[in-house]
Design a protein around this motif. Structure first.
Motif, mmCIF file in Angstrom:
data_model
loop_
_atom_site.group_PDB
_atom_site.id
_atom_site.type_symbol
_atom_site.label_atom_id
_atom_site.label_comp_id
_atom_site.label_asym_id
_atom_site.label_seq_id
_atom_site.Cartn_x
_atom_site.Cartn_y
_atom_site.Cartn_z
ATOM 1 N N SER A 39 131.509 41.317 -20.709
ATOM 2 C CA SER A 39 131.734 42.697 -21.133
ATOM 3 C C SER A 39 130.454 43.310 -21.684
ATOM 4 C CB SER A 39 132.842 42.740 -22.187
ATOM 5 O OG SER A 39 132.475 41.992 -23.339
ATOM 6 N N PHE A 40 129.637 42.492 -22.387
ATOM 7 C CA PHE A 40 128.380 43.013 -22.920
ATOM 8 C C PHE A 40 127.346 43.178 -21.810
ATOM 9 C CE2 PHE A 40 130.108 42.933 -26.892
ATOM 10 C CZ PHE A 40 130.469 41.677 -27.344
ATOM 11 N N VAL A 41 127.355 42.265 -20.834
ATOM 12 C CA VAL A 41 126.422 42.375 -19.714
ATOM 13 C C VAL A 41 126.698 43.640 -18.927
ATOM 14 C CG1 VAL A 41 125.686 41.323 -17.550
ATOM 15 C CG2 VAL A 41 126.068 39.893 -19.557
ATOM 16 N N GLN A 42 127.965 43.883 -18.602
ATOM 17 C CA GLN A 42 128.300 45.073 -17.831
ATOM 18 C C GLN A 42 128.081 46.334 -18.651
ATOM 19 O OE1 GLN A 42 132.307 44.292 -16.506
ATOM 20 N NE2 GLN A 42 131.647 42.850 -14.938
ATOM 21 N N GLY A 43 128.373 46.262 -19.949
ATOM 22 C CA GLY A 43 128.111 47.420 -20.796
ATOM 23 C C GLY A 43 126.638 47.743 -20.852
ATOM 24 N N ALA A 44 125.792 46.718 -20.944
ATOM 25 C CA ALA A 44 124.345 46.946 -20.954
ATOM 26 C C ALA A 44 123.875 47.549 -19.634
ATOM 27 C CB ALA A 44 123.613 45.630 -21.230
ATOM 28 N N ALA A 45 124.445 47.073 -18.520
ATOM 29 C CA ALA A 45 124.072 47.615 -17.218
ATOM 30 C C ALA A 45 124.453 49.074 -17.074
ATOM 31 C CB ALA A 45 124.722 46.787 -16.105
ATOM 32 N N GLN A 46 125.500 49.494 -17.794
ATOM 33 C CA GLN A 46 125.951 50.884 -17.751
ATOM 34 C C GLN A 46 125.244 51.752 -18.779
ATOM 35 O OE1 GLN A 46 130.186 50.566 -18.256
ATOM 36 N NE2 GLN A 46 130.484 49.518 -16.305
ATOM 37 N N SER B 97 125.983 47.614 -26.395
ATOM 38 C CA SER B 97 125.905 46.381 -25.610
ATOM 39 C C SER B 97 124.466 45.902 -25.470
ATOM 40 C CB SER B 97 126.527 46.608 -24.226
ATOM 41 O OG SER B 97 127.900 46.907 -24.329
ATOM 42 N N LEU B 98 123.544 46.843 -25.249
ATOM 43 C CA LEU B 98 122.128 46.463 -25.149
ATOM 44 C C LEU B 98 121.640 45.818 -26.440
ATOM 45 C CD1 LEU B 98 120.758 49.625 -23.309
ATOM 46 C CD2 LEU B 98 120.676 47.299 -22.427
ATOM 47 N N ALA B 99 122.046 46.421 -27.575
ATOM 48 C CA ALA B 99 121.625 45.874 -28.862
ATOM 49 C C ALA B 99 122.214 44.487 -29.085
ATOM 50 C CB ALA B 99 122.042 46.830 -29.985
ATOM 51 N N ILE B 100 123.474 44.289 -28.693
ATOM 52 C CA ILE B 100 124.124 42.987 -28.895
ATOM 53 C C ILE B 100 123.446 41.919 -28.058
ATOM 54 C CG2 ILE B 100 126.260 41.715 -28.455
ATOM 55 C CD1 ILE B 100 127.793 44.218 -29.309
ATOM 56 N N VAL B 101 123.180 42.237 -26.777
ATOM 57 C CA VAL B 101 122.546 41.239 -25.911
ATOM 58 C C VAL B 101 121.166 40.870 -26.450
ATOM 59 C CG1 VAL B 101 121.669 40.786 -23.601
ATOM 60 C CG2 VAL B 101 123.838 41.992 -23.895
ATOM 61 N N MET C 128 117.971 27.712 -28.730
ATOM 62 C CA MET C 128 119.106 27.582 -27.826
ATOM 63 C C MET C 128 118.852 28.407 -26.571
ATOM 64 S SD MET C 128 122.247 28.051 -30.535
ATOM 65 C CE MET C 128 122.316 27.118 -32.063
ATOM 66 N N LYS C 129 119.507 28.024 -25.489
ATOM 67 C CA LYS C 129 119.435 28.779 -24.252
ATOM 68 C C LYS C 129 120.507 29.866 -24.254
ATOM 69 C CE LYS C 129 116.232 26.172 -22.319
ATOM 70 N NZ LYS C 129 114.892 26.694 -21.979
ATOM 71 N N THR C 130 120.285 30.884 -23.437
ATOM 72 C CA THR C 130 121.292 31.943 -23.285
ATOM 73 C C THR C 130 121.654 32.074 -21.814
ATOM 74 O OG1 THR C 130 119.495 33.562 -23.226
ATOM 75 C CG2 THR C 130 120.679 33.312 -25.301
ATOM 76 N N THR C 131 122.959 32.187 -21.559
ATOM 77 C CA THR C 131 123.469 32.385 -20.201
ATOM 78 C C THR C 131 124.218 33.708 -20.155
ATOM 79 O OG1 THR C 131 123.703 30.006 -19.820
ATOM 80 C CG2 THR C 131 124.958 31.480 -18.390
ATOM 81 N N ALA C 132 123.838 34.582 -19.246
ATOM 82 C CA ALA C 132 124.512 35.873 -19.071
ATOM 83 C C ALA C 132 125.617 35.704 -18.039
ATOM 84 C CB ALA C 132 123.524 36.945 -18.632
ATOM 85 N N GLU C 133 126.856 35.996 -18.445
ATOM 86 C CA GLU C 133 128.002 35.843 -17.556
ATOM 87 C C GLU C 133 128.339 37.159 -16.865
ATOM 88 O OE1 GLU C 133 130.945 32.589 -19.288
ATOM 89 O OE2 GLU C 133 130.769 34.280 -20.651
ATOM 90 N N VAL D 73 119.259 41.469 -17.305
ATOM 91 C CA VAL D 73 119.400 40.352 -18.247
ATOM 92 C C VAL D 73 118.171 39.453 -18.209
ATOM 93 C CG1 VAL D 73 121.908 40.430 -18.140
ATOM 94 C CG2 VAL D 73 120.680 38.964 -16.544
ATOM 95 N N ARG D 74 117.513 39.381 -17.052
ATOM 96 C CA ARG D 74 116.280 38.593 -16.969
ATOM 97 C C ARG D 74 115.195 39.234 -17.829
ATOM 98 N NH1 ARG D 74 115.423 39.209 -11.912
ATOM 99 N NH2 ARG D 74 116.646 37.411 -11.226
ATOM 100 N N ASP D 75 115.062 40.562 -17.726
ATOM 101 C CA ASP D 75 114.054 41.269 -18.520
ATOM 102 C C ASP D 75 114.359 41.200 -20.007
ATOM 103 O OD1 ASP D 75 113.612 43.962 -16.075
ATOM 104 O OD2 ASP D 75 112.802 41.917 -16.183
ATOM 105 N N MET D 76 115.656 41.064 -20.368
ATOM 106 C CA MET D 76 116.021 41.001 -21.776
ATOM 107 C C MET D 76 115.845 39.600 -22.358
ATOM 108 S SD MET D 76 119.375 43.482 -21.746
ATOM 109 C CE MET D 76 119.568 43.538 -23.510
ATOM 110 N N GLY D 77 115.484 38.637 -21.525
ATOM 111 C CA GLY D 77 115.139 37.311 -22.034
ATOM 112 C C GLY D 77 116.185 36.242 -21.831
#
Length: 785
Positions: free
Chosen positions: A706-713, A718-722, A734-739, A750-754
């Motif tokens: 939901s945060f990934v799609q919100g950031a894309a929109q 959502s951008l701040a949360i990611v 820790m690693k991060t995985t974007a679903e 999501v790649r550019d956001m790290g």
């Protein structure tokens, strides 16, 4: 009500009709005649700079082109500009002088003639210069015209119809001049400039209108508060009280002084609790109630209808108090203010006893008995008037977890806040009450159709789903709702309440946080669920379960680094059953424990067929995690399959922090000691504790889709949360995985956001084990292409 709440009014979120913005036709939902008047008054306010701009432009034209244009022609052109300005500004004067609070459609277009004349005047300059003085002079005229156009956007943009008319004629003149000069390619430049001028005007106009709407909403709310305060002042049964941060009386009202048996001057700056406690002993039950009041004030939380016993001039009285903290403009705490009333007589009367018999003592809402009586009366009225009534049943989501983790004291305070919010949402004509536990009911006396019930239910869910502050804890509990409409869905109270309960159960089964209206098919659905449970109990014995695997790729190289194991069920009786359908049944019946063990064993066995660097991710439910033999089941799965523990990553959700937290922590710590890794799935949607993120040393944090799609929109939240999750994970190593990544644009974002890893349909849908193995026999990039 805060300013933010006012600015979130639906009137500000709706799309503004183009015809209404242009003043051609009033739209729905807003007072457009008043908004048109505000537009034109803003335009009139700028008439001085606007006139100065046109005059300066005309004088500059005279200086620049006096030697190139014939004097009669220049005189005619200047006269045209002057007459146009006169017509335009005469309308400004009229707008400023009228006393009406609105404009008609005709008046909203009153500036159009002046705008057209000004546009024609300035538009004619370049063609005239070309015909009389040549192309070089025409280009100079274009530069002057561009400056006038920019000024028009700034000065006239608040009234878009006039601004568009002016800019259109000006652009037409420029295009004509270029065409006459043989520079057809420059017409594209004119079109480009005009396009951005149009956009700037539209943005300026709509921003002004939205600001005007917001200002009107805030003014309306201010008037409403003033009206309520005036009505309160006329009600002699209640009084105002106020204390400063040191709990001393401040601005004592005359009626409060009367209730204290004193004068306002004598009470000023006196300790509030010393005044009302009198000579009470600490063990006095009345002192316990006062301590409850003190706790509310100490925690700086609002309270309503708090019943306390006070001692005034040696006499015991019952007061009912409501209060809210006072916060300054900079957020500083300034004390408390509220209302109170002396309810001693009511407390000692039979009416008060009847009140207590029909109201919930914790929330002060009607209890089940009173709701039953109210619904019965509403159904009788509906039958007599041939109208409809409804019963709405509301259940809090995840409330049990709050009780289990933080205690019943916090749970009770949370229910008090829930009850206050319900009162705010439900209208005066309807009744809301507490059925028991975390279940509430609302009697809707008169409704037209299901749509009206759905609108009320959605408002209730939205309000109850907002965060709560209880004793320095920020709590999130959603709400689900089910409704039944009388007489369609029930002829008796019990039948209507039972059917509303069935609808509520369906709403919770559909994912919670939604409203569901009763349908006759729900009885059949309940039977289907019972049969589904019966078949699921035999699914393992019949070997009906299967595993699919969804790839997780490295964000930089897009190479597969792991697969998430996903269970699927193909039943001979029910066909291919969706996980969203059978997993909740498995969790409710605790069948999720043996199913989870089966998934663990088979996922580990399949993972041994993959390259050594590829891991397998296995989801573990909270029910599995708290089982005494959970760690043994992991050891058994690893030993039987021969899988290296480092290649097993267990995924848990944030709900593990709510039930048996210590048991879950110990179990995960033991699994980590084996060498397995642990990932936190759906991060940000539950109640995770940052302390446990540090103590448990998760290997991976999975950002919810939901945060990934919100950031894309483009959602700023959502951008701040990611970004915050990525930064926190990096600081904790820790690693991060974007679903849920479904497009190349989302992958790049999501790649550019790290984010370190990516999972979603863009890189592969869930597949069989055979297809998963095949990925390593060919180039993955070619497969995805």
């Amino acid at each position: 009500m805060s300013d933010n709440t006012a600015l979130e009014d639906p009137a500000l979120r709706q799309r503004l009709p183009v015809t209404a913005v242009f003043g051609l036709k009033a739209g729905r939902g807003l007072d457009w005649p008043r908004l048109w008047l505000l537009q034109h008054r803003e335009l009139a306010r700028l008439r001085g700079p606007r006139i100065a701009g046109h005059v300066a432009g005309a004088l500059l034209a005279l200086v620049m082109f006096a030697d190139d244009l014939p004097l009669p022609l220049m005189a005619c052109w200047v006269t045209w500009i002057a007459v146009s300005l006169y017509i335009y500004t005469r309308r400004d004067a009229y707008i400023l002088e009228i006393d009406e609070p609105a404009l008609t459609v005709r008046e909203a277009r009153s500036h159009l003639l002046g705008s057209i004349m000004l546009g024609v005047g300035w538009a004619s300059l370049m063609p005239l210069l070309h015909l009389v003085a040549g192309s070089e002079m025409a280009i100079r005229g274009l530069v002057l015209g561009a400056g006038i156009a920019i000024g028009g956007v700034v000065m006239m943009g608040v009234v878009p119809l006039s601004a568009y008319a002016f800019i259109t004629f000006l652009a037409a003149g420029a295009a004509t001049g270029f065409w006459l000069a043989g520079h057809d390619d420059m017409i594209v430049f004119v079109a480009f400039f005009t396009f951005f001028a149009y956009g700037s005007v539209w943005i300026r106009a709509t921003d002004f209108l939205r600001f005007a709407v917001a200002e009107g909403l805030l003014l309306e709310k201010t008037h409403t508060v003033s009206l309520l305060l005036r009505e309160f002042g006329e009600n002699e049964a209640d009084w105002l009280w106020q204390i400063d941060p040191s709990r001393r009386v401040r601005s004592a009202s005359p009626r409060f002084a009367y209730a204290m048996g004193s004068t306002a001057a004598e009470l000023e700056r006196q300790p509030f609790f010393s005044l009302i406690a009198g000579n009470m002993a600490e063990t006095d039950p009345a002192a316990m109630r006062l301590r409850d009041l003190a706790d509310h004030i100490k925690s700086r939380e609002s309270f309503s209808n708090l019943l306390v016993q006070v001692e005034v001039r040696g006499e015991r009285r019952w007061w009912e108090l409501s209060g809210t903290p006072i916060v300054g403009e900079k957020g500083e705490y300034l004390g408390y203010r509220g209302v109170g009333s002396d309810v001693t007589a009511q407390r000692n009367s039979s009416d008060k006893i009847a009140y207590l018999a029909r109201y919930d003592t914790l929330t002060a809402l009607p209890n089940r008995l009173m709701l039953h009586e109210a619904l019965n009366a509403a159904m009788d009225e509906a039958r007599e008037s041939r109208r409809r009534c409804a019963f709405l049943m509301v259940d809090l989501d995840r409330f049990k977890a709050v009780n289990d983790s933080l205690g019943h004291h916090i749970g009770d305070k949370l229910l008090e806040q829930v009850s206050r919010r319900l009162r705010q949402v439900v209208g005066e004509a309807d009744i809301c009450g507490r059925l028991g536990g975390d279940e509430f009911g609302i009697v809707l006396h008169e409704v037209r159709d299901y749509g009206e019930v759905d609108a009320i239910a959605c408002r209730v869910i939205e309000r109850l789903s907002q965060p709560y502050e209880v004793d320095n804890h920020t709590l999130f509990v959603g709400a689900s709702a089910g409704s039944a409409l009388a007489p369609r869905d029930g002829k008796t109270v019990d039948e209507l309440m039972r059917n509303a309960d069935l609808a509520l159960y369906r709403a919770k089964d559909d994912g919670r946080g939604v409203h569901f209206a009763y349908q006759p098919s729900l009885h059949a659905d309940a039977e289907e669920r019972r049969q589904l449970e019966f078949s699921l109990r035999k699914a393992l014995e019949r070997d009906e379960l299967m595993l699919n695997f969804q790839p997780v790729v490295d964000a930089k190289t897009e190479k597969v680094v792991s697969f998430e194991a996903l269970v699927r069920w193909h039943s001979p009786e029910h066909g291919l059953v969706s996980p969203a359908k059978f997993i909740p049944v498995a969790e409710d019946t605790r069948l999720i424990v043996p199913i989870g063990t089966w998934v663990m064993q088979n996922a580990c066995r399949e993972a041994t067929l993959w390259p050594d660097h590829v891991k397998v991710n296995v989801n573990v439910s909270p029910e599995q995690l708290v089982q005494p033999d959970f760690v043994e089941s992991v050891v058994e799965a690893l030993s039987h399959s021969g899988l290296d523990p480092h290649r097993l990553e267990i995924e848990v959700t944030e709900s593990i922090f709510l039930n048996d937290t210590e048991v879950a922590r110990v179990a995960l710590s033991k699994v980590m000691a084996l060498g397995c890794q642990v990932a936190l799935d759906d991060f940000g949607t539950g109640y995770s504790s940052l302390g446990y993120l540090r103590k448990l040393q998760f290997s991976t944090i999975k950002v919810d889709r939901s945060f990934v799609q919100g950031a894309a929109q483009g959602s700023s939240e959502s951008l701040a949360i990611v970004r915050a999750v990525v930064a926190m994970a990096q600081s904790l190593e820790m690693k991060t995985t974007a679903e849920g990544v479904e497009t190349e644009e989302e992958a790049k974002l999501v790649r550019d956001m790290g984010c370190d890893r990516i999972q979603g349909f863009h890189f592969g849908r869930p597949m069989t084990s055979v297809d998963a193995c095949a990925l390593f026999d060919r180039d993955y990039q070619a497969l995805r292409a």
